[in-house]
Design an enzyme around this catalytic site. Structure first.
Site, mmCIF file in Angstrom:
data_model
loop_
_atom_site.group_PDB
_atom_site.id
_atom_site.type_symbol
_atom_site.label_atom_id
_atom_site.label_comp_id
_atom_site.label_asym_id
_atom_site.label_seq_id
_atom_site.Cartn_x
_atom_site.Cartn_y
_atom_site.Cartn_z
ATOM 1 N N THR A 35 8.598 54.186 15.728
ATOM 2 C CA THR A 35 8.172 54.389 17.165
ATOM 3 C C THR A 35 6.550 55.051 17.065
ATOM 4 O O THR A 35 6.182 55.686 16.217
ATOM 5 C CB THR A 35 8.732 55.595 18.017
ATOM 6 O OG1 THR A 35 8.799 56.969 17.573
ATOM 7 C CG2 THR A 35 10.629 55.416 17.962
ATOM 8 N N LEU A 93 -1.693 54.344 13.559
ATOM 9 C CA LEU A 93 -0.506 55.236 13.293
ATOM 10 C C LEU A 93 0.530 54.573 12.573
ATOM 11 O O LEU A 93 0.931 55.004 11.430
ATOM 12 C CB LEU A 93 0.038 56.110 14.238
ATOM 13 C CG LEU A 93 -1.029 56.979 15.012
ATOM 14 C CD1 LEU A 93 -0.285 57.783 16.199
ATOM 15 C CD2 LEU A 93 -1.660 57.896 14.053
ATOM 16 N N TYR A 129 5.250 42.904 12.999
ATOM 17 C CA TYR A 129 5.396 43.340 11.457
ATOM 18 C C TYR A 129 5.005 42.154 10.463
ATOM 19 O O TYR A 129 4.856 42.341 9.451
ATOM 20 C CB TYR A 129 7.031 43.526 11.068
ATOM 21 C CG TYR A 129 7.493 44.789 11.863
ATOM 22 C CD1 TYR A 129 6.911 45.944 11.228
ATOM 23 C CD2 TYR A 129 8.294 44.720 12.960
ATOM 24 C CE1 TYR A 129 7.593 47.119 11.905
ATOM 25 C CE2 TYR A 129 8.495 45.870 13.605
ATOM 26 C CZ TYR A 129 8.107 47.335 13.121
ATOM 27 O OH TYR A 129 8.609 48.422 13.588
ATOM 28 N N PHE A 145 20.371 48.115 11.499
ATOM 29 C CA PHE A 145 19.998 49.539 10.906
ATOM 30 C C PHE A 145 18.906 50.101 11.333
ATOM 31 O O PHE A 145 17.934 49.304 12.111
ATOM 32 C CB PHE A 145 19.972 49.411 9.388
ATOM 33 C CG PHE A 145 19.193 48.434 8.664
ATOM 34 C CD1 PHE A 145 17.593 48.802 8.457
ATOM 35 C CD2 PHE A 145 19.564 47.177 8.690
ATOM 36 C CE1 PHE A 145 16.926 48.046 7.903
ATOM 37 C CE2 PHE A 145 18.717 46.224 8.161
ATOM 38 C CZ PHE A 145 17.327 46.736 7.636
#
Length: 419
Positions: free
Chosen positions: A89, A99, A129, A419
């Protein structure tokens, strides 16, 4: 005049910082700004602080990232060590400050140093991603079965193959489930291992105040010789029409089957329960047998179909040499990795007897990003299709077809777990 932004420290957290990290995690996922004492204690019981990163603006955590050990099954049944990534997050006040990029770079570098072959994650949002070298390697599909329309014989009493379906308790599942799941994952490309904690949480042995719990029903399929070949966990609602007609829905939480007979028996069991008029299957493989098991496959309507497990290859040689190949052929791959972790030109020679992958200066047959290699590695995607999309460059005519003949699998890979 605007003031300069303060430096934000990205680093592994300490145990004392778990409460602040948990608060930032809940904030990022819009769960509310507070982490309960029970949640903090639970997270402290299983997270590894050295693999749990936080971004700190002064003393406040404003971004979170966690990884853990995982085993991923490659094509053919061998497993590779994976860096499983979760709990990612960035607080809305600190977006667009790199970040995530800094946390990802730290974690992937550590994973490569450890010798992990791949990194894995399940993406909450699609566009994030790919820029870090991840590609969607498995997909998942959820069906909703209209039971009255399915065409099943209402007089059917149970399996007709000599097997049987029994309802069991959670204690039985904790004994039978792990071994059964091991059998599944050793045969299912894309599957991952399940920890002891997973079984404790999903069977109610470990109950968490911050996670609502409903005791599921557990059905086990035993073959004629008594061998356990399937297990289903499901919950049912209590819905009735104004005309006093049952309209109940059974929702599958988990269904593990290592034979087609077990799959058939468990789905028919779910569709045969009195009062159940709808079955929600949960996330299944896109080529699951289910629709065609029904006399009327149209009774199973796709509710959701989406990307599931994303893979980032960290070691091209071990990844390509670990999996198996049904055909024989040679490919020279130019792998582009913007992060500089595993790019290069590789000659792959593959056959049913095994594969070798070595650096080479030969001209490339295909040029592709490491993210596209990940989508091909587990056998789900087509190099021909990626070439048509401009995401794979065919340097030698016909090379994409050669890649498909070597890399694609007869059944699609599937990851049963979140997961």
């Amino acid at each position: 005049m605007t003031s300069a932004r303060p430096h934000i420290d990205v680093r592994p957290i300490s145990e004392d910082e778990i409460p602040d990290w948990a608060r930032a995690l809940n904030t990022g996922f819009l769960r509310g700004p507070r982490a309960t004492d029970a949640e903090i204690a639970d997270r402290g019981s299983y997270i590894v602080p050295s693999r749990t990163l936080g971004a700190f603006d002064a003393d406040r955590c404003v971004a979170t990232f966690r990884s853990f050990e995982q085993e991923l099954t490659a094509v053919g049944g061998a497993t590779v060590p994976a860096d499983a990534i979760s709990n990612v997050t960035v607080t809305a006040t600190h977006r667009r400050r790199s970040l995530l990029t800094r946390m990802m770079a730290q974690d992937l570098a550590a994973a490569k140093d450890r010798g992990d072959v791949v990194a894995t994650l399940i993406a909450a949002e699609y566009p994030i991603y790919g820029r870090y070298g991840f590609g969607p390697a498995t997909w998942a599909t959820e069906w909703t079965i209209d039971v009255p329309r399915a065409g099943l014989d209402p007089r059917r009493a149970g399996p007709e193959d000599g097997g049987r379906v029994d309802l069991v308790d959670s204690e039985d599942v904790r004994k039978l489930g792990p071994e059964l799941h091991e059998r599944l994952r050793r045969a299912q490309p894309g599957a991952i291992d399940r920890s002891e904690r997973w079984w404790q949480v999903t069977t109610g042995a470990l109950r968490l105040d911050h996670r609502p719990w409903t005791e599921p029903f557990h059905a086990v399929y035993r073959a004629a010789d008594g061998t356990v070949e399937g297990l289903a966990a499901y919950v049912c609602d209590d819905t009735w029409s104004d005309a006093k007609q049952p309209l109940c829905t059974a929702t599958v939480k988990d269904l593990v089957a290592v034979t087609p007979a077990a799959e058939r028996a468990l789905w028919f069991h779910l569709c045969s329960a009195d009062w159940v008029v709808r079955v929600k299957t949960g996330w299944r493989a896109p080529d699951d047998l289910l629709p065609l098991l029904l006399p009327d496959p149209r009774a199973a309507t796709i509710t959701t179909q989406a990307d599931w497990l994303w893979v980032r290859i960290l070691d091209v040689v071990r990844a390509l040499e670990t999996r198996t190949y049904e055909g024989t052929g040679t490919l020279v791959l130019e792998v582009v990795d913007r992060a500089g972790m595993t790019g290069g030109r590789w000659r792959m020679e593959a056959s049913p007897a095994g594969a070798s992958c070595t650096p080479t200066t030969e001209s490339a047959d295909l040029t592709l990003d490491v993210a596209e290699l990940a989508t091909l590695w587990l056998g789900d995607e087509s190099a021909v299709r990626l070439a048509a999309l401009g995401r794979v460059q065919e340097e030698r005519a016909g090379a994409a077809r050669v890649a498909d003949a070597l890399l694609r699998t007869s059944r699609r890979p599937w990851c049963p777990d979140m997961f």
